[in-house]
Enzyme design. Structure first.
Site, PDB file in Angstrom:
ATOM      1  CD1 TRP A 196     -92.788 -69.514 -85.990  1.00 51.64           C
ATOM      2  CD2 TRP A 196     -91.211 -68.096 -85.272  1.00 51.64           C
ATOM      3  NE1 TRP A 196     -91.761 -70.257 -85.463  1.00 51.64           N
ATOM      4  CE2 TRP A 196     -90.781 -69.419 -85.014  1.00 51.64           C
ATOM      5  CE3 TRP A 196     -90.379 -67.039 -84.907  1.00 51.64           C
ATOM      6  CZ2 TRP A 196     -89.558 -69.710 -84.413  1.00 51.64           C
ATOM      7  CZ3 TRP A 196     -89.150 -67.338 -84.306  1.00 51.64           C
ATOM      8  CH2 TRP A 196     -88.746 -68.653 -84.067  1.00 51.64           C
ATOM      9  CE  LYS A 229     -91.405 -76.077 -90.587  1.00 50.18           C
ATOM     10  NZ  LYS A 229     -91.741 -74.695 -90.634  1.00 50.18           N
ATOM     11  CG  HIS A 246     -99.110 -70.848 -86.892  1.00 46.86           C
ATOM     12  ND1 HIS A 246     -98.451 -70.892 -88.097  1.00 46.86           N
ATOM     13  CD2 HIS A 246     -98.822 -72.023 -86.276  1.00 46.86           C
ATOM     14  CE1 HIS A 246     -97.796 -72.033 -88.188  1.00 46.86           C
ATOM     15  NE2 HIS A 246     -98.000 -72.737 -87.102  1.00 46.86           N
ATOM     16  CB  SER A 258     -97.382 -75.580 -88.820  1.00 45.58           C
ATOM     17  OG  SER A 258     -96.521 -74.707 -88.158  1.00 45.58           O
TER      18      SER A 258
HETATM   19  C1  GCU Z   1     -92.677 -74.067 -84.500  1.00 51.91           C
HETATM   20  C2  GCU Z   1     -91.604 -74.055 -85.557  1.00 51.91           C
HETATM   21  C3  GCU Z   1     -92.190 -73.839 -86.942  1.00 51.91           C
HETATM   22  C4  GCU Z   1     -93.293 -74.834 -87.201  1.00 51.91           C
HETATM   23  C5  GCU Z   1     -94.303 -74.760 -86.090  1.00 51.91           C
HETATM   24  C6  GCU Z   1     -95.403 -75.809 -86.157  1.00 51.91           C
HETATM   25  O1  GCU Z   1     -93.240 -72.799 -84.381  1.00 51.91           O
HETATM   26  O2  GCU Z   1     -90.702 -73.049 -85.231  1.00 51.91           O
HETATM   27  O3  GCU Z   1     -91.199 -73.986 -87.933  1.00 51.91           O
HETATM   28  O4  GCU Z   1     -93.871 -74.598 -88.441  1.00 51.91           O
HETATM   29  O5  GCU Z   1     -93.656 -74.995 -84.847  1.00 51.91           O
HETATM   30  O6  GCU Z   1     -95.250 -76.832 -86.786  1.00 51.91           O
HETATM   31  O7  GCU Z   1     -96.430 -75.603 -85.502  1.00 51.91           O
END
Ligand code: GCU
Length: 408
Positions: A338, A251, A388, A247
Site C-alpha cells: 500500500w 509523512k 506496516h 505512516s
Molecule cells: C492509511 C493511509 C496511509 C497512512 C496510514 C497510516 O492506510 O491510507 O496513507 O500512511 O493510514 O497512517 O497508518
C-alpha cells in the site's frame, strides 16, 4: 461525482508492469529556466522556491508561532524504566494575547547518569502517551473532538514502536506527544477548530483554513514546539535531535524535517503516499485513495491532481531534497505494498542529485537492496521483512544512524 472508497480501492494497482511511464521533474530546474549547479544556489535560491511550492500545493503553511509559550512540568520520576531513566511529563502551553490557548502533554525519558546532555529522538504517537510505555503511571493523553480519550484501554499497546528501554540504554533521550492533541485526526472537516489552527484562525471556516493549511502541517508544527520545549531541558542536547514517525506520522516527520532545519536526522517509517513514495508511480495508495477519506491531511490544492498524477510538476523526491544535506532515512516493509516500497526507495534515488551538490553521495545506488540489507548513506534506505509497523528491526537501524551522526 466522487467515487466511493470501495470503487477506488478496486482500482488500486499492485502490478509493477502496470506502473505508467512517467518523467520526474528535477528539483534542480528553476521555474523560469536554468538549472541549479551549486550548493550555494540550492540553499540561497532554489530550496526556498521548493519549500514555498510545497506549502502552496502539498501540505499548506505551518501555523505561525503563538504569542506566548511556556512549559509546565507535571511530573518527574527519577527511577523510571527500572531506574535507568528520568521520566518527565511536560505540558506545552500555547497562548495568544487575545486569550485563546491550546496545550498538549509531552512524555520525555532521559537516560540517568549521563556525563553530557543526551541526543534525543522525538516523534508523535497515534494512541496516547500511555500507549507508548509499559509504565502504568503515565498520564493518558490523546483526545478526540469531543474531548474523550481516543484509546482509554490503550495502555502499552504500542510499546514496540517506541523501544524506550533500549533507546535509553544506548544513551538517547526520547520524547513523544499524541498527534490527536495537536490536530484530532477525526476523518471529518470538524478537526480544524479543535486543533492548533484555532489559535490563529478562529474566524475562518473549515474550507478557508483548508485553503492554506493541513493536519500534516499542524502535526509537523507540533514536533517543532516539542523541540522548543526540549531546548529548555538541560539534560537534553537539542542540537542532536532526530525526528521520526510512522505512516501518516512518517509523512509528517519528513515535512517537519523540511520545515525545521533543527532536526539533524529525519526518519520516515513506512510513510508511503504523501510521504516518501513517488506519486507518479500510482502503485498502491494514490492521490484519489488518500484525499477522499482524509482531504485535510493535505492542503486543498493537492486535489487538482487526483487521477492526474502525470501532470504533477514535482514529485516526492523534492520533499527528500528539502532535508539535504542532513541525513534522512527512508524505511519500508516488504508486506507494505500500500505504501509502495519501491516508490519510497526511488524518491531517495532521485533526491540524491541535491545531496551531490553538497559533495555527499545521497543514496549512492540506484539498485533497490534486498530485504533487511540497509543502505546507510546520507540518504539511507531499508526494506524490513514484515508488515506496516515500526519495530525493533527498524530501530536497530535508526540507532546506528544516530550513533554515526551524534557520537562519531
Ligand atoms: C492509511 C493511509 C496511509 C497512512 C496510514 C497510516 O492506510 O491510507 O496513507 O500512511 O493510514 O497512517 O497508518
Amino acid at each position: 461525482m466522487a467515487r466511493s472508497q470501495e470503487e477506488i480501492l478496486k482500482d488500486i494497482n499492485y502490478d509493477e508492469s502496470k506502473v505508467p511511464v512517467y518523467t520526474l521533474p528535477s528539483p534542480l530546474d528553476r521555474p523560469g529556466g536554468g538549472r541549479v549547479t551549486s550548493a550555494y544556489e540550492w540553499v540561497n535560491r532554489r530550496r526556498g522556491e521548493v519549500l514555498d511550492f510545497y506549502k502552496k500545493e502539498v501540505y499548506g503553511q505551518l501555523p505561525p508561532r503563538p504569542d506566548k509559550m511556556w512549559f509546565e512540568t507535571l511530573s518527574v520520576r527519577r527511577d523510571a524504566l527500572d531506574n535507568t531513566a528520568v521520566r518527565k511529563e511536560i505540558r506545552i502551553h500555547l497562548e495568544m494575547n487575545n486569550g485563546r490557548s491550546h496545550s498538549f502533554v509531552m512524555l520525555l525519558y532521559i537516560p540517568r547518569n549521563l556525563r553530557e546532555p543526551a541526543p534525543v529522538f522525538l516523534g508523535l504517537n497515534f494512541k496516547g502517551n500511555h500507549a507508548t510505555t509499559d509504565e502504568t503511571d503515565v498520564m493518558m493523553t490523546g483526545r478526540n473532538i469531543a474531548g474523550e480519550l481516543v484509546e482509554p484501554d490503550g495502555h502499552a499497546v504500542q510499546v514496540h514502536r517506541w523501544q524506550f528501554r533500549e533507546t535509553i540504554r544506548r544513551g538517547y533521550a526520547s520524547a513523544t506527544v499524541c498527534y490527536h492533541d495537536i490536530y484530532p485526526d477525526c476523518y471529518s472537516a470538524d478537526g480544524w477548530h479543535h486543533s492548533v489552527y484555532d489559535l490563529f484562525y478562529p474566524d475562518e471556516n473549515a474550507e478557508e483554513i483548508h485553503a492554506h493549511g493541513s493536519s500534516i502541517s499542524a502535526w509537523a508544527w507540533g514536533l517543532s514546539r516539542m523541540l522548543d520545549a526540549l531546548e529548555n531541558e538541560p539534560a537534553v542536547n537539542p542540537a542532536k535531535a532526530a525526528v521520526h514517525g510512522h505512516s501518516r506520522l512518517g509523512k509528517t516527520s519528513l515535512w517537519a524535517g523540511a520545515t525545521d532545519t533543527r532536526f539533524r536526522l529525519v526518519i520516515s517509517n513506512d510513510s508511503g503516499c504523501g510521504g516518501a513514495a513517488l506519486f507518479k508511480r500510482c502503485f498502491g495508495e494514490n492521490l484519489e485513495a488518500i484525499l477522499r477519506p482524509v482531504p485535510y491531511w493535505f492542503v486543498k490544492n493537492l486535489q487538482q491532481y487526483i487521477n492526474n498524477e502525470a501532470a504533477l510538476p514535482f514529485d516526492q523526491h523534492w520533499l527528500i531534497s528539502l532535508v539535504a544535506p542532513r541525513p534522512v532515512c527512508i524505511a519500508s516493509a516488504t508486506e507494505d505494498l500500500w505504501a509502495d516500497p519501491k516508490g519510497e526507495f526511488l524518491s531517495g534515488v532521485h533526491a540524491s542529485e541535491v545531496y551531490r551538490l553538497f559533495g555527499a553521495e545521497g543514496l549512492g545506488t540506484e539498485t533497490m537492496p534486498p530485504p533487511d540489507q540497509p543502505i546507510t548513506g546520507e540518504i539511507s534506505y531499508h526494506l524490513r521483512t514484515g508488515k506496516h509497523d515500526q519495530t525493533l528491526e527498524d530501530w536497530l537501524h535508526y540507532w546506528t544512524l544516530a550513533d554515526r551522526l551524534f557520537r562519531p
